[in-house]
Motif scaffolding. Structure first.
Motif, short mmCIF file in Angstrom:
data_model
loop_
_atom_site.label_atom_id
_atom_site.label_comp_id
_atom_site.label_asym_id
_atom_site.label_seq_id
_atom_site.Cartn_x
_atom_site.Cartn_y
_atom_site.Cartn_z
N GLN A 191 0.84 -1.20 0.00
CA GLN A 191 0.00 0.00 0.00
C GLN A 191 0.88 1.26 0.00
N TYR A 192 1.91 1.20 0.82
CA TYR A 192 2.81 2.33 0.97
C TYR A 192 3.56 2.58 -0.34
N ARG A 193 4.00 1.49 -0.95
CA ARG A 193 4.73 1.60 -2.22
C ARG A 193 3.80 2.15 -3.30
N ALA A 194 2.56 1.60 -3.33
CA ALA A 194 1.59 2.04 -4.34
C ALA A 194 1.27 3.51 -4.20
N ALA A 195 1.29 3.99 -2.95
CA ALA A 195 0.96 5.39 -2.70
C ALA A 195 2.15 6.31 -2.99
N SER A 208 -4.21 8.76 -9.82
CA SER A 208 -4.75 9.15 -8.51
C SER A 208 -3.84 8.74 -7.35
N ALA A 209 -3.12 7.63 -7.50
CA ALA A 209 -2.32 7.14 -6.38
C ALA A 209 -1.11 8.04 -6.13
N ARG A 210 -0.43 8.45 -7.19
CA ARG A 210 0.86 9.11 -6.99
C ARG A 210 0.92 10.56 -7.45
N ASN A 211 -0.06 10.98 -8.21
CA ASN A 211 -0.07 12.39 -8.61
C ASN A 211 -1.50 12.79 -8.94
N GLY A 212 -2.30 12.85 -7.91
CA GLY A 212 -3.73 13.09 -8.08
C GLY A 212 -4.04 14.38 -8.81
N ALA A 217 13.56 20.76 -17.15
CA ALA A 217 12.27 20.35 -16.58
C ALA A 217 12.02 21.12 -15.30
N ASP A 218 10.76 21.19 -14.89
CA ASP A 218 10.43 21.80 -13.59
C ASP A 218 10.77 20.84 -12.45
N GLU A 219 10.48 19.58 -12.71
CA GLU A 219 10.70 18.58 -11.66
C GLU A 219 11.21 17.27 -12.26
N CYS A 220 11.97 16.57 -11.45
CA CYS A 220 12.35 15.19 -11.83
C CYS A 220 11.75 14.27 -10.78
N TRP A 221 10.92 13.32 -11.24
CA TRP A 221 10.29 12.35 -10.31
C TRP A 221 11.06 11.04 -10.38
N ILE A 222 11.42 10.56 -9.23
CA ILE A 222 12.23 9.33 -9.19
C ILE A 222 11.58 8.34 -8.23
N GLU A 223 11.37 7.13 -8.69
CA GLU A 223 10.94 6.06 -7.77
C GLU A 223 12.14 5.16 -7.47
N PHE A 224 12.42 5.04 -6.19
CA PHE A 224 13.52 4.18 -5.76
C PHE A 224 12.98 2.83 -5.29
N PHE A 261 15.75 4.05 -1.08
CA PHE A 261 15.04 5.31 -1.01
C PHE A 261 15.75 6.35 -0.13
N GLU A 262 16.06 5.99 1.08
CA GLU A 262 16.66 6.98 1.99
C GLU A 262 18.02 7.49 1.48
N PRO A 263 18.94 6.58 1.12
CA PRO A 263 20.22 7.10 0.59
C PRO A 263 20.03 7.85 -0.72
N GLY A 264 19.09 7.38 -1.54
CA GLY A 264 18.84 8.06 -2.81
C GLY A 264 18.32 9.47 -2.59
#
Lengths: 360, 226
Positions: free
Chosen positions: A54-58, A171-175, A191-198, A203-206
């Motif tokens: 759930q946390y990852r999906a969100a 809806s889950a990640r950018n409603g 770009a205005d933003e760079c979105w990264i999924e770790f 995640f924390e070190p990234g």
């Protein structure tokens, strides 16, 4: 040592077998206790796994790098896709507000993204969405509002019509982007933003280091997590560390101690008889431990099978880590029970034999 | 001069608690090899206590226990001696109730380190001596009181001990069963085995070589029967 070891083992088995009602009751009680510990551990693991999904999906492991204005290099952002621990990375540049030629009163936001950006926002999207000047990708909200469907055409006001290549669920990640229209473009420009999924572990070190990849000396972009830290109040690690069933094995040991004392009380005359015929206390302890091993081994087997069967009945998966945790906790409890159950009998065997013989 | 094989208590006194009176008071008794001794006396006269001390289940408050003239042994040695020298027939029935007659009869043999298969054979032979060969595989809790007591006697005989100590072995039996039990215990005991029987019953005492009367923890009569 007077008794032969094989004789002691046979005697233990005979006692367990001959006292079948008592043995079955003990197996049932300890199977329930051991099985409960294993069941709770499996539930914990499944709960944590469910929360993790759930946390990852969100978007729990999604980070956003941004600065003052469009200063983020699309190419640098796209290059992160090759790094270890990065699931997907893509940039977004907002290109302004538009309206449909067929519905001029309905304004919507438009943006230029890479296909990997859409992958970050919607893990179900194939990363091979190839953009072209003649195609768009629409958010579900916009598609509903304008009646768009995949393969259809959309003509923004003042632009030629183009194919709607895909409709994405955001809806889950950018409603907020549900009502947006995207052009999928190659990773060039700013770009205005760079979105990264770790990945979870990266995640924390990234998050701590990724902003540095975009620093060009003039402005320093910052990286932030997509989800606020307080958005999810559950912490699986803390929950695991503080789970009550971590003391389950001790509880099984305490139950064994209590039931062992009860059994010993009813076996006083039997204990005295063994001592009177010349069995030493050490041999008697070995006999009790062998009996406990036989009973607890059966209880462990029944308890674990019961637990796994129950989990399967409720259609829960049996993840390897959960099974290992359940086995570890249940086995610890079983070993402690083997040690604890005969303790009272052994202590009782230190009493006066003659007095115990009279106590029938 | 070699010492004879005997079990002896000298000036033995015993009380169970400091605030209780003496159960035994200066008892001296010598059990020679192969003799049958009846300990008689009213309830509370110390018969069971004296048996416990003779059988090294209880350490006396005062006095000594001598085996073949040797002084008392330490705890570990007593356990070993108990296995090697003594067999018990208890007041009432002390058995493993859900086990078979032959399992119960073999218990003392197993405790002496005999192999299982060998112990079963010996136990069956002992059950035959007490007339229970046909009931060897029956569970103890399906046997009558007399049969159970004979299983206890078979258990005692099976090990061919130097001493059989029997505490009211016929207390719960009728006359017919008492006769069978005493015949097995005294009449069919192995050669050289001494038997000490605590009893109220003159019929039982009549089968013994020596009768010791205990009154208030003191032996008052030590008579050898003709």
């Amino acid at each position: 040592m007077n008794w032969q070891l094989s004789g002691l083992f046979r005697e233990a088995w005979s006692n367990v077998y001959a006292n079948a009602p008592r043995s079955l009751a003990l197996v049932a009680v300890f199977a329930a206790a051991i099985g409960s510990v294993a069941f709770l551990e499996l539930q914990q693991t499944n709960g944590a796994r469910s929360f993790e999904l759930q946390y990852r999906a969100a978007g729990g492991y999604v980070a956003i790098v941004s600065g003052q204005g469009p200063i983020i290099s699309m190419a640098t952002c796209a290059a992160l896709n090759g790094r270890a621990g990065v699931v997907a990375a893509g940039g977004i540049r907002v290109t302004g507000t538009k309206a449909s030629a067929t519905s001029p009163g309905t304004l919507f936001q438009s943006a230029s993204v890479t296909s990997a950006t859409l992958r970050v926002w919607d893990p179900g999207v194939s990363v091979d969405i190839v953009g072209s000047a003649n195609s768009f990708v629409a958010g579900v909200g916009l598609a509903k509002e304008l009646g768009l469907r995949r393969g259809g055409y959309l003509a923004p006001a003042g632009e030629p019509p183009a194919v709607v290549a895909a409709i994405v669920e955001l809806s889950a990640r950018n409603g907020t982007a549900q009502r947006w229209l995207f052009s999928v473009a190659p990773p060039v420009g700013k770009a205005d933003e760079c979105w990264i999924e770790f990945t979870k572990d990266s995640f924390e070190p990234g998050l701590a280091s990724v902003a540095a990849a975009f620093a060009d000396g003039s402005q320093d972009p910052i990286a932030r997590p997509y989800l606020r830290r307080d958005q999810f109040t559950r912490n699986p690690k803390t929950e695991f560390a503080e789970r009550p069933q971590r003391f389950g094995w001790l509880a099984v040991g305490c139950i064994a101690l209590a039931i062992g004392a009860l059994v010993a009380w009813f076996r006083k005359a039997e204990i005295a008889l063994y001592l009177a015929v010349g069995t030493s206390r050490v041999e008697l302890a070995m006999l009790f431990y062998l009996e406990a091993m036989l009973t607890m081994a059966a209880a462990w087997l029944v308890g674990m099978l019961w637990t796994f069967a129950l989990e399967r009945v409720f259609h829960h998966p049996l993840p390897r880590d959960g099974v290992l945790l359940a086995l570890r906790s249940a086995s610890s409890g079983t070993l402690l029970a083997i040690l604890a159950a005969p303790l009272a009998s052994y202590l009782l065997a230190r009493s006066n034999v003659a007095a115990m013989l009279k106590d029938r | 001069m070699p010492l004879s094989r005997c079990l002896e208590v000298r000036d033995v006194s015993h009380r169970y608690r400091h605030d209780q009176p003496l159960v035994l008071n200066g008892v001296s008794l010598r059990i020679e090899e192969g003799v049958a001794v009846a300990l008689m006396g009213p309830s509370g006269s110390g018969k069971t206590t004296l048996l416990s001390i003779l059988g090294m289940l209880t350490i006396p408050t005062a006095g000594t226990v001598l085996l073949d003239g040797q002084p008392p042994l330490r705890a570990r040695g007593r356990t070993r001696l108990r296995a090697e020298l003594f067999s018990w027939v208890f007041q009432g029935v002390n058995v493993l109730p859900r086990r078979s007659a032959v399992d119960n009869a073999a218990l003392g043999l197993l405790a002496r380190g005999m192999r299982y298969s060998q112990s079963m054979g010996t136990a069956l032979a002992a059950l035959e001596v007490v007339g229970l060969h046909g009931l060897a595989d029956r569970r103890i809790d399906t046997l009558s009181g007399g049969e159970v007591q004979r299983v206890c006697i078979a258990r005692a005989l099976a090990t061919r001990p130097r001493y059989i100590l029997a505490d009211e072995p016929t207390g719960q039996l009728d006359r017919a069963n008492t006769a069978v039990a005493i015949d097995a215990l005294v009449g069919r005991r192995p050669r050289g085995t001494a038997v000490v029987i605590a009893t109220h019953d003159p019929f039982v005492a009549g089968h013994c070589d020596v009768v010791v009367q205990l009154v208030d923890g003191t032996p008052t009569v030590d008579s050898r029967l003709p």
